[in-house]
Design a protein around this motif. Sequence first.
Motif, PDB file in Angstrom:
ATOM      1  N   ARG A 135     -44.696  -9.589  26.421  1.00 56.53           N
ATOM      2  CA  ARG A 135     -44.683  -9.917  27.841  1.00 56.53           C
ATOM      3  C   ARG A 135     -43.736 -11.076  28.056  1.00 56.53           C
ATOM      4  N   ILE A 136     -42.783 -10.896  28.963  1.00 54.14           N
ATOM      5  CA  ILE A 136     -41.775 -11.919  29.238  1.00 54.14           C
ATOM      6  C   ILE A 136     -42.100 -12.544  30.578  1.00 54.14           C
ATOM      7  N   VAL A 137     -42.187 -13.873  30.589  1.00 51.25           N
ATOM      8  CA  VAL A 137     -42.546 -14.606  31.800  1.00 51.25           C
ATOM      9  C   VAL A 137     -41.433 -15.590  32.131  1.00 51.25           C
ATOM     10  N   PHE A 138     -40.962 -15.573  33.386  1.00 49.38           N
ATOM     11  CA  PHE A 138     -39.950 -16.538  33.841  1.00 49.38           C
ATOM     12  C   PHE A 138     -40.638 -17.646  34.610  1.00 49.38           C
ATOM     13  N   VAL A 139     -40.243 -18.884  34.305  1.00 51.61           N
ATOM     14  CA  VAL A 139     -40.798 -20.045  34.989  1.00 51.61           C
ATOM     15  C   VAL A 139     -39.668 -20.733  35.718  1.00 51.61           C
ATOM     16  N   GLU A 140     -39.890 -20.986  36.999  1.00 52.77           N
ATOM     17  CA  GLU A 140     -38.849 -21.647  37.810  1.00 52.77           C
ATOM     18  C   GLU A 140     -38.978 -23.141  37.719  1.00 52.77           C
ATOM     19  N   LEU A 189     -31.370  -8.553  26.878  1.00 47.95           N
ATOM     20  CA  LEU A 189     -32.177  -7.941  27.933  1.00 47.95           C
ATOM     21  C   LEU A 189     -31.886  -8.554  29.292  1.00 47.95           C
ATOM     22  N   ILE A 190     -31.803  -9.876  29.334  1.00 48.61           N
ATOM     23  CA  ILE A 190     -31.542 -10.565  30.601  1.00 48.61           C
ATOM     24  C   ILE A 190     -30.140 -10.237  31.107  1.00 48.61           C
ATOM     25  N   ALA A 191     -29.160 -10.230  30.209  1.00 44.74           N
ATOM     26  CA  ALA A 191     -27.785  -9.915  30.611  1.00 44.74           C
ATOM     27  C   ALA A 191     -27.676  -8.485  31.138  1.00 44.74           C
ATOM     28  N   ALA A 192     -28.350  -7.551  30.488  1.00 49.96           N
ATOM     29  CA  ALA A 192     -28.307  -6.160  30.946  1.00 49.96           C
ATOM     30  C   ALA A 192     -28.997  -6.011  32.296  1.00 49.96           C
ATOM     31  N   ALA A 193     -30.118  -6.687  32.475  1.00 45.57           N
ATOM     32  CA  ALA A 193     -30.830  -6.625  33.757  1.00 45.57           C
ATOM     33  C   ALA A 193     -29.987  -7.242  34.867  1.00 45.57           C
ATOM     34  N   PHE A 194     -29.279  -8.333  34.567  1.00 43.60           N
ATOM     35  CA  PHE A 194     -28.426  -8.963  35.572  1.00 43.60           C
ATOM     36  C   PHE A 194     -27.238  -8.066  35.914  1.00 43.60           C
ATOM     37  N   ASP A 195     -26.682  -7.391  34.919  1.00 42.47           N
ATOM     38  CA  ASP A 195     -25.573  -6.455  35.164  1.00 42.47           C
ATOM     39  C   ASP A 195     -26.012  -5.309  36.067  1.00 42.47           C
ATOM     40  N   VAL A 196     -27.228  -4.836  35.885  1.00 45.97           N
ATOM     41  CA  VAL A 196     -27.728  -3.705  36.668  1.00 45.97           C
ATOM     42  C   VAL A 196     -28.053  -4.123  38.093  1.00 45.97           C
ATOM     43  N   THR A 197     -28.740  -5.259  38.247  1.00 48.91           N
ATOM     44  CA  THR A 197     -29.205  -5.660  39.574  1.00 48.91           C
ATOM     45  C   THR A 197     -28.198  -6.505  40.332  1.00 48.91           C
ATOM     46  N   GLY A 198     -27.485  -7.371  39.637  1.00 52.71           N
ATOM     47  CA  GLY A 198     -26.513  -8.248  40.289  1.00 52.71           C
ATOM     48  C   GLY A 198     -27.106  -9.519  40.866  1.00 52.71           C
ATOM     49  N   GLU A 199     -28.434  -9.688  40.797  1.00 49.90           N
ATOM     50  CA  GLU A 199     -29.086 -10.890  41.308  1.00 49.90           C
ATOM     51  C   GLU A 199     -30.025 -11.444  40.249  1.00 49.90           C
ATOM     52  N   ALA A 200     -30.118 -12.762  40.189  1.00 53.96           N
ATOM     53  CA  ALA A 200     -30.959 -13.411  39.185  1.00 53.96           C
ATOM     54  C   ALA A 200     -32.438 -13.122  39.424  1.00 53.96           C
ATOM     55  N   GLU A 201     -32.868 -13.167  40.672  1.00 54.95           N
ATOM     56  CA  GLU A 201     -34.289 -12.926  40.978  1.00 54.95           C
ATOM     57  C   GLU A 201     -34.689 -11.487  40.656  1.00 54.95           C
ATOM     58  N   ALA A 202     -33.837 -10.549  40.980  1.00 59.56           N
ATOM     59  CA  ALA A 202     -34.127  -9.142  40.700  1.00 59.56           C
ATOM     60  C   ALA A 202     -34.126  -8.886  39.187  1.00 59.56           C
ATOM     61  N   ALA A 203     -33.222  -9.549  38.478  1.00 61.32           N
ATOM     62  CA  ALA A 203     -33.172  -9.399  37.029  1.00 61.32           C
ATOM     63  C   ALA A 203     -34.448  -9.964  36.396  1.00 61.32           C
ATOM     64  N   ALA A 204     -34.916 -11.104  36.893  1.00 65.17           N
ATOM     65  CA  ALA A 204     -36.153 -11.704  36.384  1.00 65.17           C
ATOM     66  C   ALA A 204     -37.338 -10.783  36.648  1.00 65.17           C
ATOM     67  N   LYS A 205     -37.366 -10.175  37.824  1.00 64.90           N
ATOM     68  CA  LYS A 205     -38.456  -9.265  38.169  1.00 64.90           C
ATOM     69  C   LYS A 205     -38.433  -8.027  37.269  1.00 64.90           C
ATOM     70  N   LEU A 206     -37.243  -7.517  36.995  1.00 63.71           N
ATOM     71  CA  LEU A 206     -37.098  -6.334  36.149  1.00 63.71           C
ATOM     72  C   LEU A 206     -37.513  -6.619  34.708  1.00 63.71           C
ATOM     73  N   VAL A 207     -37.052  -7.726  34.155  1.00 64.69           N
ATOM     74  CA  VAL A 207     -37.344  -8.049  32.758  1.00 64.69           C
ATOM     75  C   VAL A 207     -38.819  -8.390  32.563  1.00 64.69           C
ATOM     76  N   SER A 208     -39.461  -8.967  33.585  1.00 67.00           N
ATOM     77  CA  SER A 208     -40.872  -9.329  33.452  1.00 67.00           C
ATOM     78  C   SER A 208     -41.813  -8.240  33.961  1.00 67.00           C
ATOM     79  N   SER A 209     -41.308  -7.038  34.203  1.00 63.93           N
ATOM     80  CA  SER A 209     -42.138  -5.940  34.708  1.00 63.93           C
ATOM     81  C   SER A 209     -43.069  -5.398  33.622  1.00 63.93           C
TER      82      SER A 209
END
Length: 76
Positions: free
Chosen positions: A71-76, A41-61
Amino acid sequence: MAKTQGMKQGERRVKGTSERRVTAKGNPPARKAQVVTLGDLIAAAFDVTGEAEAAAKLVSSKAMAKATGKRIVFVE
């Protein structure tokens, strides 16, 4: 000729709903669920968006949570 019990010649008996067969003719077979890992899921989101922050936002939507049932939560 043997007569059926209680029925006149030419009479038809209507089957009750419990006696009817329910068939699924014409319905396509159900699709099997594919196994997708969190990394996929993370790899596909990164391929689509091209940015780590956008991929994190997409996967945790909320839409992704509804689709995956988790529910997927990213912690920095």
